[in-house]
Write a protein that holds these residues in place. Structure first.
Motif, mmCIF file in Angstrom:
data_model
loop_
_atom_site.group_PDB
_atom_site.id
_atom_site.type_symbol
_atom_site.label_atom_id
_atom_site.label_comp_id
_atom_site.label_asym_id
_atom_site.label_seq_id
_atom_site.Cartn_x
_atom_site.Cartn_y
_atom_site.Cartn_z
ATOM 1 N N TYR A 178 -3.235 -10.995 34.749
ATOM 2 C CA TYR A 178 -3.135 -10.081 35.896
ATOM 3 C C TYR A 178 -3.741 -10.495 36.927
ATOM 4 O O TYR A 178 -4.922 -11.207 36.814
ATOM 5 C CB TYR A 178 -3.637 -8.673 35.322
ATOM 6 C CG TYR A 178 -2.491 -8.045 34.525
ATOM 7 C CD1 TYR A 178 -2.392 -8.275 32.873
ATOM 8 C CD2 TYR A 178 -1.848 -7.027 34.811
ATOM 9 C CE1 TYR A 178 -1.720 -7.537 32.249
ATOM 10 C CE2 TYR A 178 -0.873 -6.230 33.957
ATOM 11 C CZ TYR A 178 -0.841 -6.735 32.742
ATOM 12 O OH TYR A 178 0.003 -5.933 31.859
ATOM 13 N N ARG A 179 -3.763 -9.776 38.147
ATOM 14 C CA ARG A 179 -4.845 -9.982 39.273
ATOM 15 C C ARG A 179 -4.943 -8.769 39.954
ATOM 16 O O ARG A 179 -4.018 -8.193 40.098
ATOM 17 C CB ARG A 179 -4.400 -11.204 40.111
ATOM 18 C CG ARG A 179 -3.114 -10.886 41.001
ATOM 19 C CD ARG A 179 -2.507 -11.970 41.820
ATOM 20 N NE ARG A 179 -1.450 -11.596 42.720
ATOM 21 C CZ ARG A 179 -0.686 -12.785 43.362
ATOM 22 N NH1 ARG A 179 -1.115 -13.688 43.249
ATOM 23 N NH2 ARG A 179 0.464 -12.139 43.941
ATOM 24 N N GLN A 180 -6.052 -8.670 40.599
ATOM 25 C CA GLN A 180 -6.338 -7.349 41.282
ATOM 26 C C GLN A 180 -7.101 -7.802 42.531
ATOM 27 O O GLN A 180 -8.255 -8.379 42.412
ATOM 28 C CB GLN A 180 -7.110 -6.317 40.585
ATOM 29 C CG GLN A 180 -7.334 -5.111 41.228
ATOM 30 C CD GLN A 180 -7.578 -3.916 40.276
ATOM 31 O OE1 GLN A 180 -8.121 -3.953 39.188
ATOM 32 N NE2 GLN A 180 -7.205 -2.743 40.871
ATOM 33 N N ALA A 181 -6.685 -7.144 43.652
ATOM 34 C CA ALA A 181 -7.123 -7.577 45.067
ATOM 35 C C ALA A 181 -7.758 -6.310 45.244
ATOM 36 O O ALA A 181 -7.560 -5.213 45.000
ATOM 37 C CB ALA A 181 -6.063 -8.242 45.977
ATOM 38 N N PRO A 182 -8.941 -6.404 46.229
ATOM 39 C CA PRO A 182 -9.559 -5.226 46.628
ATOM 40 C C PRO A 182 -8.644 -4.244 47.188
ATOM 41 O O PRO A 182 -7.682 -4.559 48.398
ATOM 42 C CB PRO A 182 -10.662 -5.708 48.071
ATOM 43 C CG PRO A 182 -10.677 -7.131 47.402
ATOM 44 C CD PRO A 182 -9.433 -7.721 46.767
ATOM 45 N N PRO A 202 -3.081 -16.702 51.425
ATOM 46 C CA PRO A 202 -3.985 -15.771 51.490
ATOM 47 C C PRO A 202 -3.789 -14.554 50.431
ATOM 48 O O PRO A 202 -4.740 -13.936 49.968
ATOM 49 C CB PRO A 202 -4.110 -15.627 52.738
ATOM 50 C CG PRO A 202 -3.255 -16.914 53.501
ATOM 51 C CD PRO A 202 -2.458 -17.353 52.567
ATOM 52 N N GLU A 203 -2.491 -14.243 50.398
ATOM 53 C CA GLU A 203 -2.096 -12.960 49.596
ATOM 54 C C GLU A 203 -2.424 -13.267 48.062
ATOM 55 O O GLU A 203 -2.159 -12.169 47.287
ATOM 56 C CB GLU A 203 -0.843 -12.358 49.801
ATOM 57 C CG GLU A 203 0.198 -13.670 49.705
ATOM 58 C CD GLU A 203 0.667 -14.268 51.164
ATOM 59 O OE1 GLU A 203 -0.164 -14.567 51.951
ATOM 60 O OE2 GLU A 203 1.988 -14.413 51.409
ATOM 61 N N ASP A 204 -2.404 -14.335 47.749
ATOM 62 C CA ASP A 204 -2.986 -14.797 46.308
ATOM 63 C C ASP A 204 -4.371 -14.465 46.023
ATOM 64 O O ASP A 204 -4.886 -14.594 45.025
ATOM 65 C CB ASP A 204 -2.608 -16.180 45.750
ATOM 66 C CG ASP A 204 -1.201 -16.544 45.913
ATOM 67 O OD1 ASP A 204 -0.622 -17.642 46.474
ATOM 68 O OD2 ASP A 204 -0.453 -15.554 45.441
ATOM 69 N N THR A 205 -5.074 -13.999 47.063
ATOM 70 C CA THR A 205 -6.456 -13.736 46.705
ATOM 71 C C THR A 205 -6.861 -12.538 46.017
ATOM 72 O O THR A 205 -6.410 -11.455 46.181
ATOM 73 C CB THR A 205 -7.419 -13.693 48.224
ATOM 74 O OG1 THR A 205 -7.320 -14.695 48.954
ATOM 75 C CG2 THR A 205 -8.852 -13.105 48.003
ATOM 76 N N ALA A 206 -7.545 -12.607 44.794
ATOM 77 C CA ALA A 206 -7.642 -11.704 44.035
ATOM 78 C C ALA A 206 -8.665 -12.194 42.853
ATOM 79 O O ALA A 206 -8.902 -13.233 42.748
ATOM 80 C CB ALA A 206 -6.449 -11.258 43.250
ATOM 81 N N THR A 238 -10.030 -17.085 45.881
ATOM 82 C CA THR A 238 -9.816 -16.806 47.425
ATOM 83 C C THR A 238 -9.118 -17.937 48.215
ATOM 84 O O THR A 238 -9.391 -19.239 47.926
ATOM 85 C CB THR A 238 -11.315 -16.685 47.837
ATOM 86 O OG1 THR A 238 -12.032 -15.757 47.143
ATOM 87 C CG2 THR A 238 -11.489 -16.385 49.318
ATOM 88 N N VAL A 239 -8.284 -17.637 48.933
ATOM 89 C CA VAL A 239 -7.338 -18.522 49.250
ATOM 90 C C VAL A 239 -7.480 -18.478 51.094
ATOM 91 O O VAL A 239 -7.392 -17.132 51.580
ATOM 92 C CB VAL A 239 -5.963 -18.442 49.141
ATOM 93 C CG1 VAL A 239 -5.204 -19.441 49.955
ATOM 94 C CG2 VAL A 239 -5.721 -18.328 47.763
ATOM 95 N N SER A 240 -8.225 -19.119 51.769
ATOM 96 C CA SER A 240 -8.778 -18.925 52.885
ATOM 97 C C SER A 240 -9.026 -20.536 53.683
ATOM 98 O O SER A 240 -9.318 -21.477 53.039
ATOM 99 C CB SER A 240 -9.914 -18.410 53.035
ATOM 100 O OG SER A 240 -10.136 -18.101 54.446
#
Length: 111
Positions: free
Chosen positions: A37-41, A87-91, A108-110
């Motif tokens: 699972y993943r969770q972004a802010p 970037p939307e994979d950041t979590a 973090t994808v940046s």
């Protein structure tokens, strides 16, 4: 005591790749489904991928074609390979098995 320990996260540029690992101890790893699972802010937790005890896999539409989940029952370890990171994979990415979850690893994808 059941433990799940994730690793492999980090800062990566868009288009890059990461392989996350989840080492499981204290439970019969080979008998259980393992989910990432993943969770972004500020966002809900999202099921990214899952792998059954028999090796069947499923993926969220958001990562399908970019992501591979695998497991090595001899090592009690599961992996999540993510390519072409966005970037939307950041979590924070978590592995789950039975009712147990690890501490998570930050991706973090940046640029």
């Amino acid at each position: 005591q059941v433990q799940l320990v994730e690793s492999g996260g980090g800062l990566v540029q868009p288009g890059g790749s990461l392989r996350l690992s989840c080492v499981v101890s204290g439970i019969g790893f080979r008998f259980y489904v393992l989910n990432w699972y993943r969770q972004a802010p500020g966002k809900q937790r999202e099921l990214v991928a899952g792998i059954s005890s028999g090796g069947s896999t499923n993926y969220a539409d958001s990562v399908k074609g970019r992501c591979t989940i695998s497991r090595d029952n001899a090592k009690n370890t599961a992996y999540l390979q993510i390519n072409d990171l966005k970037p939307e994979d950041t979590a924070v990415y978590y592995c789950w098995l039975a009712n147990y979850r690890g501490q998570g690893t930050q991706v973090t994808v940046s640029s």
